[in-house]
Design an enzyme around this catalytic site. Structure first.
Site, PDB file in Angstrom:
ATOM      1  N   LYS A  71       0.844  -1.201   0.000  1.00 29.89           N
ATOM      2  CA  LYS A  71       0.000   0.000   0.000  1.00 29.89           C
ATOM      3  C   LYS A  71       0.873   1.243   0.000  1.00 29.89           C
ATOM      4  O   LYS A  71       1.580   1.517   0.973  1.00 29.89           O
ATOM      5  CB  LYS A  71      -0.913   0.048   1.223  1.00 29.89           C
ATOM      6  N   GLY A  96       6.870   4.262   8.771  1.00 29.81           N
ATOM      7  CA  GLY A  96       5.985   5.384   9.071  1.00 29.81           C
ATOM      8  C   GLY A  96       6.169   5.846  10.493  1.00 29.81           C
ATOM      9  O   GLY A  96       7.262   5.727  11.066  1.00 29.81           O
ATOM     10  N   SER A  97       5.080   6.353  11.076  1.00 26.99           N
ATOM     11  CA  SER A  97       5.198   6.983  12.394  1.00 26.99           C
ATOM     12  C   SER A  97       5.314   5.951  13.506  1.00 26.99           C
ATOM     13  O   SER A  97       4.849   4.814  13.389  1.00 26.99           O
ATOM     14  CB  SER A  97       3.991   7.878  12.645  1.00 26.99           C
ATOM     15  N   THR A  98       5.934   6.366  14.601  1.00 27.52           N
ATOM     16  CA  THR A  98       6.111   5.484  15.745  1.00 27.52           C
ATOM     17  C   THR A  98       4.764   5.077  16.341  1.00 27.52           C
ATOM     18  O   THR A  98       4.573   3.927  16.740  1.00 27.52           O
ATOM     19  CB  THR A  98       6.993   6.174  16.804  1.00 27.52           C
ATOM     20  N   GLY A 154       3.279   2.405  14.255  1.00 31.92           N
ATOM     21  CA  GLY A 154       4.125   1.222  14.410  1.00 31.92           C
ATOM     22  C   GLY A 154       3.801   0.456  15.687  1.00 31.92           C
ATOM     23  O   GLY A 154       3.709  -0.777  15.680  1.00 31.92           O
ATOM     24  N   GLU A 169      10.068   0.506  10.586  1.00 28.85           N
ATOM     25  CA  GLU A 169      11.024   1.593  10.427  1.00 28.85           C
ATOM     26  C   GLU A 169      10.266   2.865  10.759  1.00 28.85           C
ATOM     27  O   GLU A 169       9.409   3.289   9.995  1.00 28.85           O
ATOM     28  CB  GLU A 169      11.577   1.595   9.001  1.00 28.85           C
ATOM     29  N   CYS A 193      13.060  10.283   7.273  1.00 28.31           N
ATOM     30  CA  CYS A 193      12.887   9.685   8.593  1.00 28.31           C
ATOM     31  C   CYS A 193      14.180   9.744   9.397  1.00 28.31           C
ATOM     32  O   CYS A 193      14.179   9.588  10.599  1.00 28.31           O
ATOM     33  CB  CYS A 193      12.397   8.255   8.458  1.00 28.31           C
ATOM     34  N   GLU A 206       9.433  14.582  16.342  1.00 30.48           N
ATOM     35  CA  GLU A 206       9.716  14.548  14.916  1.00 30.48           C
ATOM     36  C   GLU A 206       8.855  15.594  14.214  1.00 30.48           C
ATOM     37  O   GLU A 206       7.636  15.560  14.316  1.00 30.48           O
ATOM     38  CB  GLU A 206       9.391  13.151  14.381  1.00 30.48           C
TER      39      GLU A 206
END
Lengths: 493, 264
Positions: free
Chosen positions: A197, A249-251, A254, A271, A305, A402
């Protein structure tokens, strides 16, 4: 083009130099009005019957309609991938599998300009970056992993590497085609099939990639591309017939995926976010370091990132460095991503722009000093000027969170020990930078920095042979290099 | 009236050119007249290989991998010609696949053959493979194409350059391959092909002071004289197997170890 300076001034100040427009031709790219989902080797209309527009963030121009995959679509895509895995793909000898990947690498090279234009148009990044960095690296990634497909036993001596099965992969919008290649190339090389995706705001190059799969003659169902939004990704991650999930993507997301997959045995790599420190010692080559800092944070509008968003400067060179940095910032050309002279393109989306603005406002509220060079931002589209904060407290949000934008926070330190402590004082650990002419200090710092990648006297370097991935809350697993194979394999012993 | 075919003149392949032997000698093999290379031709070939070495060894591994892959592309389009020069289509396909297989190694060697060494002290220490230099290859007599390709690919993939003595009785495969090489992106001088008598050319190359290694796989076991001649400049004498393997590549590599102190 000459600057319009008053007749009284003989020599125009360099700051008033203007560049003639040098736009990359767009006619190399022929977009369709509508893109369906790529499932089982065919473009199909979504069962969800939902579509959404994809735009250029630089102008808000409508580019195409894209399918929004729902649960039924996700299911069909996973089924197609499962069918291909249990059929043709696994029956193929690894050396033959490799040839498909070589073909894809060659086709990306052949169609690189078209892909670069699409990437800049849809994502807002300067054409010189998509042309010289993103697309060549994407091709290189396929080429590198193609070579591994029939050599896995050399990467894992005395083990029997086998493919996992079907991989669900979700990628971000900052390097769309490059992240696609980071995901698909190792997965296919190891004998898996994939459902990928692309990010909601940057689906175009992934959709062009489906045509490359067709040209390469890749068996149907080996690669499936489903466009959509966060809900599509959530459906994909939850699908019960996946053997592997890979997410960049974002923590926050994740962590949610980690919880979702608990107990399923699905192999996972993440990641995630970061707040990379870029550490400048007083014995560095100062001009080179300033260039590195600028590249480290303003590359790709800071949508990286591993961006060097937290500058740690040794106190003794703080003033000259900040002065040089501000002067350098004034020469950054902000504007049309398709212009070959542009350094800083458009912010990827309205949402991202809002987030940058919110964090920058909080930085000002915390008492940090903000500097932005004078620059004219286009009226339409999503834009943010390159920004530096000085006098930033370690506890400030702009030093901790971030931002994912062209915003740099400058902090100081006195000793190497203090630099290590400050650099490691974050829940993240994706990357770090060290600037010093002293080799032994580089290695001393590298031993102590809790980060997956340490760049010394350079920043934001990527190569298919080089593993990339984070410590701590920046995720787990590595992408790239020999280490990037393991996440897509299981071992009988 | 039937048409009389225009026949090819089979010549040497040195420095990207197709010269006749300077000696003016030829011999007949496979019903064709082919050049019989001399000591001077061998010298020219070594000179071409030495000249090509710095740039080829200095090319990025990614670039070398792509160039080898390009050679495979050129071989595939000449598969029909190549088939006639060897045992047939199957041998050509195996040869092409072998080139692709070795192409994939170009950018992976240090990850398998090198690494960092955990020395007991404040030093960062790593070992990386590097090409040894100019390699003389005595190709096997048979299979004429697969045998040749199996010896050339592991030599050049790491950045070495090669001077190859082709199959003596079946040299045409090498000369067809030369045309594929000449139209690939392989820089001139990286591969040089000499047709002629192995018993004459082998000792010349084994004794040559600017050759760093000699692959005696095709010498048929009788290598004592070659090994003695190779001693003068401490040539590496390699006797390889016929299987594809990264160890075939590593036979033509040097290991370089670098130390650097760690400390503030």
């Amino acid at each position: 083009m000459a600057a319009k300076s008053p007749a009284t001034r003989a020599v125009p100040s360099p700051l008033e130099w203007e560049y003639a427009p040098a736009p990359e031709a767009r006619d190399i790219l022929a977009l369709e009005d509508r893109y369906g989902l790529y499932i089982g080797g065919e473009q199909v209309a979504p069962r969800s019957r939902k579509w959404f527009p994809t735009i250029s963030p630089a102008t808000e121009e409508h580019l195409a309609e894209v399918a929004l995959a729902g649960p039924r679509d996700v299911d069909l895509a996973v089924q197609a991938a499962r069918g291909a895995f249990e059929g043709e793909w696994s029956a193929l000898r690894p050396a033959e599998r490799a040839k498909y990947l070589f073909r894809i690498a060659r086709l990306i090279q052949e169609r690189s300009r078209e892909l670069a234009v699409a990437e800049s148009l849809n994502g807002g990044k300067p054409i010189k970056e998509s042309r010289d960095v993103d697309i060549p690296l994407a091709a290189a990634h396929f080429f590198y992993y193609a070579g591994w497909a029939d050599k896995l036993e050399y990467a894992f001596p005395n083990r029997k590497p086998r493919p996992l099965g079907v991989a669900g992969q979700i990628i971000p919008w900052n390097f769309p085609l490059l992240m696609l290649s980071w995901k698909i190339a190792p997965a296919l090389a190891c004998g898996n099939t994939v459902v990928l995706k692309p990010a909601e705001t940057t689906p175009l190059t992934a959709l062009i990639f489906t045509d490359i799969c067709r040209q390469a003659g890749l068996p149907a169902g080996v690669v499936n591309i489903i466009t959509g939004d966060g809900s599509t990704g959530a459906h994909l991650v939850k699908h019960p017939d996946l053997d592997k999930v890979a997410f960049t993507g974002s923590t926050g997301v994740g962590k949610a995926i980690r919880r979702e997959l608990a107990g399923t045995g699905v192999k996972l790599t993440l990641e995630l976010g970061r707040k990379a420190a870029n550490i400048i010692f007083d014995d560095c080559a100062l001009d080179q370091a300033v260039e590195g800092v600028v590249h480290g944070i303003y590359f790709n509008q800071g949508h990286v990132c591993c961006a060097g968003s937290r500058l740690l400067v040794q106190e003794s060179i703080y003033e000259p460095l900040v002065a040089k940095l501000k002067r350098r910032l004034r020469t950054i050309r902000v504007g049309d991503p398709l212009d070959k002279n542009t350094d800083l393109g458009a912010i990827n989306s309205r949402m991202q722009l809002d987030r940058i603005r919110e964090l920058v406002a909080s930085g000002e509220g915390d008492g940090a000093e903000m500097y932005q060079p004078p620059c004219r931002l286009p009226e339409r589209g999503y834009w943010f000027a390159p920004t530096v904060f000085t006098n930033v407290a370690q506890s400030s949000r702009i030093a901790q969170e971030e931002i994912f934008g062209p915003v740099l926070s400058v902090l100081t330190f006195r000793t190497p020990e203090e630099a290590v402590e400050k650099a490691n004082n974050t829940p993240y650990g994706l990357s770090a930078g060290v600037w010093t002419e002293k080799g032994s200090r580089i290695l001393w710092m590298a031993e102590r920095l809790r980060a997956g990648v340490v760049w010394a006297n350079t920043f934001n370097r990527f190569d298919p042979t080089s593993p990339f991935g984070g410590y701590k809350e920046s995720g787990f697993g590595r992408e790239g290099g020999l280490h990037g194979l393991e996440p897509y394999l299981r071992f009988d012993r | 009236m039937s048409r009389i075919a225009v026949r090819k003149t089979y010549k040497l392949y040195i420095g990207g050119k197709f010269p006749r032997s300077e000696s003016g000698r030829t011999y007949e093999a496979e019903g064709q007249n082919v050049a019989r290379a001399s000591r001077k031709d061998a010298r020219d070939a070594v000179q071409a290989a030495r000249g090509a070495f710095p740039k080829w060894a200095g090319a990025t591994p990614y670039n070398r991998g792509q160039v080898l892959y390009r050679l495979a592309e050129m071989m595939e389009t000449r598969a029909a010609d190549l088939s006639r020069s060897c045992s047939g289509r199957r041998e050509v396909e195996r040869a092409i696949d072998r080139v692709v297989w070795y192409a994939g190694w170009a950018d992976k060697l240090p990850q398998v053959l090198g690494g960092s060494n955990p020395v007991a002290g404040p030093y960062f220490n790593f070992t990386a493979p590097e090409p040894t230099g100019v390699v003389a290859v005595l190709a096997p007599e048979l299979p004429p194409l697969e045998g040749l390709v199996s010896r050339i690919a592991p030599v050049i993939v790491s950045g070495n350059t090669a001077v190859v003595v082709t199959s003596e009785t079946r040299p045409l495969a090498a000369l067809e391959l030369a045309e594929a090489i000449a139209t690939s992106d392989l820089p001139d001088g990286v591969v040089n092909l000499l047709t002629g008598y192995r018993s004459e050319l082998g000792p010349i190359l084994a004794a040559h002071m600017d050759v760093n290694a000699i692959d005696v796989t095709g010498a048929g076991g009788e290598t004592t004289e070659l090994e003695i001649l190779a001693a003068d400049n401490v040539k590496r004498v390699i006797r390889a197997g016929s299987e594809q393997s990264p160890w075939e590549i590593s036979a033509f590599l040097e290991s370089k170890t670098v130390w650097h102190p760690v400390g503030v």
